[in-house]
Design a protein around this motif. Sequence first.
Motif, mmCIF file in Angstrom:
data_model
loop_
_atom_site.group_PDB
_atom_site.id
_atom_site.type_symbol
_atom_site.label_atom_id
_atom_site.label_comp_id
_atom_site.label_asym_id
_atom_site.label_seq_id
_atom_site.Cartn_x
_atom_site.Cartn_y
_atom_site.Cartn_z
ATOM 1 N N GLN A 9 0.827 -1.194 0.000
ATOM 2 C CA GLN A 9 0.000 0.000 0.000
ATOM 3 C C GLN A 9 0.868 1.253 0.000
ATOM 4 O OE1 GLN A 9 0.094 -2.346 2.358
ATOM 5 N NE2 GLN A 9 -0.035 -1.478 4.407
ATOM 6 N N GLY A 10 0.359 2.298 -0.658
ATOM 7 C CA GLY A 10 1.034 3.591 -0.659
ATOM 8 C C GLY A 10 2.367 3.618 -1.377
ATOM 9 N N ASN A 11 2.489 2.908 -2.483
ATOM 10 C CA ASN A 11 3.768 2.840 -3.193
ATOM 11 C C ASN A 11 3.731 3.424 -4.606
ATOM 12 O OD1 ASN A 11 6.035 1.370 -1.731
ATOM 13 N ND2 ASN A 11 4.254 0.118 -1.247
ATOM 14 N N ASN A 33 -2.674 3.447 -3.910
ATOM 15 C CA ASN A 33 -1.708 3.512 -4.999
ATOM 16 C C ASN A 33 -2.326 4.310 -6.140
ATOM 17 O OD1 ASN A 33 0.905 1.977 -4.562
ATOM 18 N ND2 ASN A 33 -0.567 0.483 -3.795
ATOM 19 N N LEU A 34 -1.856 4.131 -7.332
ATOM 20 C CA LEU A 34 -2.332 4.890 -8.492
ATOM 21 C C LEU A 34 -2.911 3.969 -9.559
ATOM 22 C CD1 LEU A 34 0.789 7.242 -8.714
ATOM 23 C CD2 LEU A 34 -1.422 7.754 -7.645
ATOM 24 N N ILE A 35 -3.627 2.949 -9.129
ATOM 25 C CA ILE A 35 -4.162 1.934 -10.041
ATOM 26 C C ILE A 35 -5.532 2.376 -10.547
ATOM 27 C CG2 ILE A 35 -4.819 -0.487 -10.289
ATOM 28 C CD1 ILE A 35 -2.950 -0.959 -7.769
ATOM 29 N N ASP A 36 -5.593 2.766 -11.828
ATOM 30 C CA ASP A 36 -6.858 3.191 -12.421
ATOM 31 C C ASP A 36 -7.565 2.046 -13.141
ATOM 32 O OD1 ASP A 36 -6.760 5.846 -11.555
ATOM 33 O OD2 ASP A 36 -5.474 6.422 -13.229
ATOM 34 N N GLU A 37 -6.798 1.148 -13.710
ATOM 35 C CA GLU A 37 -7.358 -0.019 -14.416
ATOM 36 C C GLU A 37 -6.843 -1.276 -13.734
ATOM 37 O OE1 GLU A 37 -9.503 0.100 -17.007
ATOM 38 O OE2 GLU A 37 -9.469 2.296 -16.945
ATOM 39 N N LEU A 38 -7.749 -2.183 -13.417
ATOM 40 C CA LEU A 38 -7.365 -3.424 -12.762
ATOM 41 C C LEU A 38 -7.685 -4.595 -13.678
ATOM 42 C CD1 LEU A 38 -6.385 -4.970 -10.257
ATOM 43 C CD2 LEU A 38 -8.740 -4.908 -9.418
ATOM 44 N N ASN A 55 -7.673 3.729 -4.812
ATOM 45 C CA ASN A 55 -7.243 3.624 -6.213
ATOM 46 C C ASN A 55 -8.429 3.949 -7.112
ATOM 47 O OD1 ASN A 55 -4.417 2.397 -6.327
ATOM 48 N ND2 ASN A 55 -5.442 1.011 -4.909
ATOM 49 N N GLY A 56 -8.155 4.481 -8.270
ATOM 50 C CA GLY A 56 -9.214 4.819 -9.221
ATOM 51 C C GLY A 56 -10.031 3.621 -9.666
#
Length: 131
Positions: A9-11, A33-38, A55-56
């Motif tokens: 987390q938070g990376n 984090n900065l994950i917009d698409e999983l 995350n997005g």
Amino acid sequence: FSLEFLAMQGNRIRVVENLVDLPNLVYLNLSENLIDELDVKELPVSLELVYFKGNGCTKKKDYQFSLVDHLDRLESIDDEEITQMKRLKILNILPEGLESYAQEVEDHDQEEVEQEENTKNIKNKDGEEGP
């Protein structure tokens, strides 16, 4: 690999990839984090607990659906328990007429949890040791 627990987390992670090669992974925390698409195909099917809060990707309409659909062992998403009824509801496969029943069951389960917590709090106030 025998890795079962992964907390990242938070990376500032943007992409989830290559985790499918961790067949024993049961806990994954990639929150904040900065994950917009999983891409759930990058996640090992062994996962039971996942965290993607902050995350997005969590704002996507199919976020929970894609996780529940891909991960049969999943028990919790972002601290939300995935009961069998919840699973059916997310996958939109509750038989007709059972949706209101499912809500009643969830409400009843929540009431039991709250009553249990209240009982523990009362015991703790009386000076008894809690669990």
